[in-house]
Scaffold this motif. Sequence first.
Motif, PDB file in Angstrom:
ATOM      1  N   MET A   1       0.812  -1.077  -0.133  1.00 40.99           N
ATOM      2  CA  MET A   1      -0.425   0.163  -0.047  1.00 40.99           C
ATOM      3  C   MET A   1       0.992   1.170   0.199  1.00 40.99           C
ATOM      4  O   MET A   1       1.416   1.756   1.287  1.00 40.99           O
ATOM      5  CB  MET A   1      -0.875  -0.163   1.208  1.00 40.99           C
ATOM      6  N   PRO A   2       1.128   1.827  -0.871  1.00 43.79           N
ATOM      7  CA  PRO A   2       2.067   2.906  -1.114  1.00 43.79           C
ATOM      8  C   PRO A   2       0.849   4.269  -1.258  1.00 43.79           C
ATOM      9  O   PRO A   2       0.327   4.473  -0.940  1.00 43.79           O
ATOM     10  CB  PRO A   2       2.742   2.987  -2.840  1.00 43.79           C
ATOM     11  N   VAL A   3       1.716   5.035   0.184  1.00 41.35           N
ATOM     12  CA  VAL A   3       0.619   6.578  -0.087  1.00 41.35           C
ATOM     13  C   VAL A   3       2.194   7.686  -0.073  1.00 41.35           C
ATOM     14  O   VAL A   3       3.557   7.384  -0.368  1.00 41.35           O
ATOM     15  CB  VAL A   3       0.729   6.714   1.861  1.00 41.35           C
ATOM     16  N   SER A   4       1.700   8.743  -0.846  1.00 40.55           N
ATOM     17  CA  SER A   4       2.570   9.865  -0.943  1.00 40.55           C
ATOM     18  C   SER A   4       2.596  10.883  -0.355  1.00 40.55           C
ATOM     19  O   SER A   4       1.636  10.809   0.712  1.00 40.55           O
ATOM     20  CB  SER A   4       1.358  10.296  -2.656  1.00 40.55           C
ATOM     21  N   ARG A   5       3.301  11.260  -0.298  1.00 41.27           N
ATOM     22  CA  ARG A   5       3.895  12.234   0.220  1.00 41.27           C
ATOM     23  C   ARG A   5       2.667  13.380   1.226  1.00 41.27           C
ATOM     24  O   ARG A   5       2.109  13.555   1.560  1.00 41.27           O
ATOM     25  CB  ARG A   5       5.368  13.729  -0.056  1.00 41.27           C
ATOM     26  N   ASP A   6       1.779  13.417  -0.261  1.00 35.27           N
ATOM     27  CA  ASP A   6       1.508  14.856   0.018  1.00 35.27           C
ATOM     28  C   ASP A   6       0.242  14.146   0.484  1.00 35.27           C
ATOM     29  O   ASP A   6      -1.188  14.719   1.382  1.00 35.27           O
ATOM     30  CB  ASP A   6       0.582  15.066  -1.334  1.00 35.27           C
ATOM     31  N   HIS A   7      -0.189  12.301   0.117  1.00 38.75           N
ATOM     32  CA  HIS A   7      -1.443  11.807   1.227  1.00 38.75           C
ATOM     33  C   HIS A   7      -0.998  12.468   2.640  1.00 38.75           C
ATOM     34  O   HIS A   7      -1.777  12.627   3.598  1.00 38.75           O
ATOM     35  CB  HIS A   7      -1.899  10.574   0.783  1.00 38.75           C
ATOM     36  N   VAL A   8      -0.215  11.709   2.940  1.00 38.67           N
ATOM     37  CA  VAL A   8       0.040  11.543   4.809  1.00 38.67           C
ATOM     38  C   VAL A   8       0.312  13.087   5.290  1.00 38.67           C
ATOM     39  O   VAL A   8      -0.562  13.443   6.119  1.00 38.67           O
ATOM     40  CB  VAL A   8       1.664  11.148   4.469  1.00 38.67           C
ATOM     41  N   ASP A   9       0.911  13.737   4.701  1.00 38.03           N
ATOM     42  CA  ASP A   9       1.103  15.346   5.201  1.00 38.03           C
ATOM     43  C   ASP A   9      -0.796  15.991   4.881  1.00 38.03           C
ATOM     44  O   ASP A   9      -0.966  16.449   6.131  1.00 38.03           O
ATOM     45  CB  ASP A   9       1.069  16.658   3.843  1.00 38.03           C
ATOM     46  N   ALA A  10      -1.595  15.706   4.337  1.00 38.24           N
ATOM     47  CA  ALA A  10      -2.985  15.911   3.906  1.00 38.24           C
ATOM     48  C   ALA A  10      -3.188  15.208   5.405  1.00 38.24           C
ATOM     49  O   ALA A  10      -4.534  16.190   6.141  1.00 38.24           O
ATOM     50  CB  ALA A  10      -4.163  15.668   2.631  1.00 38.24           C
ATOM     51  N   ALA A  11      -3.082  14.025   5.703  1.00 36.00           N
ATOM     52  CA  ALA A  11      -3.610  13.201   6.750  1.00 36.00           C
ATOM     53  C   ALA A  11      -2.905  13.543   8.009  1.00 36.00           C
ATOM     54  O   ALA A  11      -4.217  14.202   9.045  1.00 36.00           O
ATOM     55  CB  ALA A  11      -4.057  12.014   6.728  1.00 36.00           C
ATOM     56  N   LEU A  12      -2.268  14.090   8.571  1.00 38.21           N
ATOM     57  CA  LEU A  12      -1.515  14.841   8.864  1.00 38.21           C
ATOM     58  C   LEU A  12      -2.195  16.293   9.833  1.00 38.21           C
ATOM     59  O   LEU A  12      -2.436  16.383  11.156  1.00 38.21           O
ATOM     60  CB  LEU A  12      -0.102  15.157   9.427  1.00 38.21           C
ATOM     61  N   ARG A  14      -5.389  17.002   8.614  1.00 35.68           N
ATOM     62  CA  ARG A  14      -6.982  16.515   9.049  1.00 35.68           C
ATOM     63  C   ARG A  14      -6.139  16.359  10.417  1.00 35.68           C
ATOM     64  O   ARG A  14      -7.418  16.842  11.416  1.00 35.68           O
ATOM     65  CB  ARG A  14      -7.331  15.790   8.012  1.00 35.68           C
ATOM     66  N   PHE A  15      -5.496  15.611  11.025  1.00 36.61           N
ATOM     67  CA  PHE A  15      -5.646  15.445  12.514  1.00 36.61           C
ATOM     68  C   PHE A  15      -5.251  16.509  13.732  1.00 36.61           C
ATOM     69  O   PHE A  15      -4.731  17.072  13.421  1.00 36.61           O
ATOM     70  CB  PHE A  15      -4.509  13.893  12.017  1.00 36.61           C
ATOM     71  N   LEU A  92       6.787  15.647   8.127  1.00 34.82           N
ATOM     72  CA  LEU A  92       5.457  15.315   7.765  1.00 34.82           C
ATOM     73  C   LEU A  92       4.525  16.237   9.063  1.00 34.82           C
ATOM     74  O   LEU A  92       3.772  17.150   8.435  1.00 34.82           O
ATOM     75  CB  LEU A  92       4.664  14.285   7.542  1.00 34.82           C
ATOM     76  N   GLY A  93       4.806  15.857  10.399  1.00 40.47           N
ATOM     77  CA  GLY A  93       3.837  15.873  11.266  1.00 40.47           C
ATOM     78  C   GLY A  93       3.982  14.950  12.447  1.00 40.47           C
ATOM     79  O   GLY A  93       5.045  13.588  12.487  1.00 40.47           O
ATOM     80  N   LEU A  94       3.280  15.370  13.681  1.00 46.89           N
ATOM     81  CA  LEU A  94       2.762  14.929  14.935  1.00 46.89           C
ATOM     82  C   LEU A  94       1.753  13.281  14.622  1.00 46.89           C
ATOM     83  O   LEU A  94       0.769  14.044  14.491  1.00 46.89           O
ATOM     84  CB  LEU A  94       3.052  15.282  16.295  1.00 46.89           C
ATOM     85  N   LEU A  95       1.831  12.672  16.024  1.00 48.58           N
ATOM     86  CA  LEU A  95       0.999  12.250  16.428  1.00 48.58           C
ATOM     87  C   LEU A  95       0.822  12.583  17.630  1.00 48.58           C
ATOM     88  O   LEU A  95       1.337  12.977  18.275  1.00 48.58           O
ATOM     89  CB  LEU A  95       0.824  10.784  16.391  1.00 48.58           C
ATOM     90  N   ASP A  96      -0.223  11.701  18.156  1.00 46.03           N
ATOM     91  CA  ASP A  96      -0.001  11.746  20.253  1.00 46.03           C
ATOM     92  C   ASP A  96       0.246  11.754  20.621  1.00 46.03           C
ATOM     93  O   ASP A  96       1.184  10.515  20.693  1.00 46.03           O
ATOM     94  CB  ASP A  96      -2.124  11.298  20.823  1.00 46.03           C
ATOM     95  N   ASP A  97       1.033  12.301  21.626  1.00 56.70           N
ATOM     96  CA  ASP A  97       1.813  11.345  22.854  1.00 56.70           C
ATOM     97  C   ASP A  97       1.398  10.155  23.245  1.00 56.70           C
ATOM     98  O   ASP A  97       0.433  10.055  22.940  1.00 56.70           O
ATOM     99  CB  ASP A  97       1.942  12.713  24.223  1.00 56.70           C
ATOM    100  N   TYR A  98       2.212   9.841  24.138  1.00 59.68           N
ATOM    101  CA  TYR A  98       2.768   8.882  24.669  1.00 59.68           C
ATOM    102  C   TYR A  98       3.026   8.211  25.674  1.00 59.68           C
ATOM    103  O   TYR A  98       4.607   8.918  25.693  1.00 59.68           O
ATOM    104  CB  TYR A  98       2.955   7.365  23.828  1.00 59.68           C
ATOM    105  N   GLY A 181      -7.866   7.227   7.877  1.00 60.50           N
ATOM    106  CA  GLY A 181      -8.790   8.353   7.927  1.00 60.50           C
ATOM    107  C   GLY A 181      -9.026   8.383   8.463  1.00 60.50           C
ATOM    108  O   GLY A 181     -10.347   9.218   8.985  1.00 60.50           O
ATOM    109  N   ARG A 182      -8.854   8.284  10.460  1.00 62.69           N
ATOM    110  CA  ARG A 182     -10.114   7.851  11.560  1.00 62.69           C
ATOM    111  C   ARG A 182      -8.735   8.206  13.415  1.00 62.69           C
ATOM    112  O   ARG A 182      -8.077   8.169  12.770  1.00 62.69           O
ATOM    113  CB  ARG A 182      -9.731   6.392  11.901  1.00 62.69           C
ATOM    114  N   SER A 183      -9.225   9.461  13.241  1.00 61.95           N
ATOM    115  CA  SER A 183      -9.048   9.884  14.375  1.00 61.95           C
ATOM    116  C   SER A 183      -8.840   9.308  15.707  1.00 61.95           C
ATOM    117  O   SER A 183      -9.379   9.285  16.561  1.00 61.95           O
ATOM    118  CB  SER A 183      -9.671  11.796  15.140  1.00 61.95           C
TER     119      SER A 183
END
Length: 197
Positions: A1-12, A14-15, A92-98, A181-183
């Motif tokens: 499942m390849p994902v483009s840089r633009d896709h990852v950037d956009a998903a992050l 939105r998050f 590209l971005g950050l996810l939640d702290d753990y 695409g889920r938070s």
Amino acid sequence: MPVSRDHVDAALRRFSRQPLDRPDLKPAAVGITLVADGTAFLLTRRAATLRGHAGQWALPGGRTDPGEAPAAAARRELAEELGLVLDADAELGLLDDYATRSGYLITPVVLWAGIEPVLRPNPVEVSEVHRVSLDAIDVDPRFVTITESDAPVIQLPILGRYVHAPTAAVLHQFREVVLQGRSTRVAHFEQPVFAWR
């Protein structure tokens, strides 16, 4: 499942990331480093001689230096552990702290390495490095109950074994946010008792 840089950037973008205010914990960062033009990420096995978490599966990362931003720390650790040097434009971005049971507050940083990079693992820190397909983490995790906690232990089947939190939690959230695409939140998932030290 390849994902483009633009896709990852956009998903992050939105998050809506949830940081944790935990000054009692040592700040740290890990990198979810996308390689092979977005078809895989880098996963390491920590050297058996390390004082903490020896032999465990982990994303490249470590403690942040005083005044150092999480993304800069993730890139520095990636260079120290795997010899892969990325510029700030790879962030590209950050996810939640753990928050870990062993006293760290981990900030996951998503990095784009793009093409297939040349890696030079540092044997003092890394015993193995793998390029893991994103398809491998686009699966439902397994949850295990333990007597020491009311929270479920999260496990991901990777490379023929189960990888546990914090790495499993971080990768599951990446899967949910970027691939599905889920938070989805993961800070409540537990680590196995062997990782509490």
